[in-house]
Design an enzyme around this catalytic site. Structure first.
Site, PDB file in Angstrom:
ATOM      1  CD  GLU A 151      73.949  28.312  54.886  1.00 49.84           C
ATOM      2  OE1 GLU A 151      74.043  27.317  54.159  1.00 49.84           O
ATOM      3  OE2 GLU A 151      73.226  29.301  54.609  1.00 49.84           O
ATOM      4  CB  ALA A 182      35.190  26.138  49.492  1.00 53.43           C
ATOM      5  CD1 TRP A 198      29.459  32.021  53.742  1.00 56.93           C
ATOM      6  CD2 TRP A 198      31.131  32.875  52.551  1.00 56.93           C
ATOM      7  NE1 TRP A 198      30.472  32.341  54.619  1.00 56.93           N
ATOM      8  CE2 TRP A 198      31.516  32.863  53.911  1.00 56.93           C
ATOM      9  CE3 TRP A 198      32.034  33.371  51.602  1.00 56.93           C
ATOM     10  CZ2 TRP A 198      32.759  33.325  54.348  1.00 56.93           C
ATOM     11  CZ3 TRP A 198      33.264  33.837  52.042  1.00 56.93           C
ATOM     12  CH2 TRP A 198      33.614  33.805  53.391  1.00 56.93           C
ATOM     13  N   GLY A 227      37.680  27.017  38.218  1.00 56.64           N
ATOM     14  CA  GLY A 227      36.597  26.186  38.773  1.00 56.64           C
ATOM     15  C   GLY A 227      36.758  24.708  38.479  1.00 56.64           C
TER      16      GLY A 227
END
Length: 354
Positions: A58, A162, A183, A297
């Site tokens: 504001e 992933a 990966w 994990g």
């Protein structure tokens, strides 16, 4: 059916939300707030909360108005109720009254105990016409971390992992394979992960992930500040040579042992009595950590899922197939958003949407 005036208010509130998001990663533990000031259908000033401890949205919007006399005939649209208390900055509700702004449109009430309706009450008593609830759902979603923090007295918990197309998060690795994560996705996904880290307050891994992957949990492929690193190491099994203990980024290790702290590396002793996650979240709450990424994990992720101590899940899914290995966690929630990242995807689920 919505009135024409309500639709106009929504248009300007959408812009206020857009502005508010620009404070992401810089204002925590404060909320993201955007503000738009409108005079006869035209925006004459706008602003957002840019940085914790600095002027609120504001104030920035009012300062952005060139002709201050127009404020007395204007409407201020703000995503969150203006504050009514002295904190790092003076109360925004006082400034609105001081400038003679007659109309205020608020997205949602502030859950913070020192505000919680007091700002709206002060404005109305001061003669302002206040409308509350414009795009309320979107304003609540914008600050879901802040609301969770104040309503549940813990950080907003984001589970992240992933997984392969066939549902594995890792191969079965021997100790010879330790040191680098397996990966699964691609470079664009990695950039998205680092942006996510820059947006949140803290990031956590368990003992096995720290040992197997030797992660840095830092922001390298994005700009911004690396989150507080949080490690669970009950018996202090992890090697001092891990990147997590390089003392380059503030790090907390939750353990059952009593250990002397080092620079940027704190050892916090807790009881491992099946309430350790609750103890950790309570401690992070006391440290004003508004959001926490849990990056693995499998055991740690499943512990959060089993105890219901999560709010959002972000699952990065690649096209690789492992056929066997460490299974990805399972949870009951619908996907609320998905995005393609070249040959990978990110799927976002919210625990409250089932």
């Amino acid at each position: 059916m919505k009135s024409a005036l309500f639709e106009v208010d929504e248009k300007f509130m959408y812009r206020a939300i857009e502005l508010a998001r620009m404070g992401m990663g810089n204002v925590s533990p404060n909320p993201m707030v955007g503000c738009v000031i409108v005079h006869k259908g035209l925006i004459i000033g706008e602003g957002y909360h840019r940085e914790y401890g600095k002027p609120h949205a504001e104030v920035n919007a009012i300062n952005n108005v060139k002709c201050k006399e127009l404020l007395k005939e204007s409407t201020l649209h703000v995503t969150l109720e203006p504050c009514a208390h002295f904190g790092k900055t003076p109360p925004c509700s006082d400034l609105i009254l001081e400038k003679g702004i007659p109309n205020v449109v608020v997205g949602t009430i502030d859950p913070f105990a020192q505000v919680a309706g007091k700002g709206i009450e002060k404005l109305r008593k001061g003669g302002c016409k206040v409308v509350v609830g414009c795009l309320e759902g979107k304003c609540l979603e914008l600050n879901r971390r802040f609301f969770t923090f104040h309503q549940k007295n813990r950080p907003y918990v984001i589970l992240k992992w992933a997984q392969t197309a066939d549902g594995f998060i890792d191969i079965d690795r021997s100790q010879d394979d330790y040191g680098q994560p397996t990966w699964i996705t691609n470079d664009l996904s990695k950039i998205a992960v680092h942006k996510m880290r820059a947006d949140e307050s803290a990031i956590m891994v368990g003992t096995n992930t720290a040992q197997k992957d030797n992660p840095s949990l830092s922001v390298r492929d994005w700009y911004g500040t690396s989150p507080l690193r949080v490690v669970i190491d009950r018996e202090l099994k992890l090697s001092d040579n891990l990147t997590l203990f390089d003392q380059q980024i503030p790090t907390i290790v939750y353990t059952s042992k009593e250990v002397q702290n080092r620079s940027n590396l704190e050892f916090k002793q807790i009881h491992f009595d099946r309430t350790e996650l609750q103890q950790i979240l309570a401690d992070l709450y006391e440290r004003s950590i508004v959001s926490l990424i849990v990056e693995g994990g499998q055991k740690l992720l499943n512990s959060f899922i089993d105890k219901g101590l999560w709010d959002e899940a972000r699952v990065f899914t690649g096209k690789r197939l492992f056929y066997e290995g460490v299974k990805a966690p399972k949870f009951d929630a619908l996907t609320v958003k998905s995005e393609e990242l070249d040959d990978s995807w990110i799927f976002v689920s919210n625990k409250n949407v089932i």
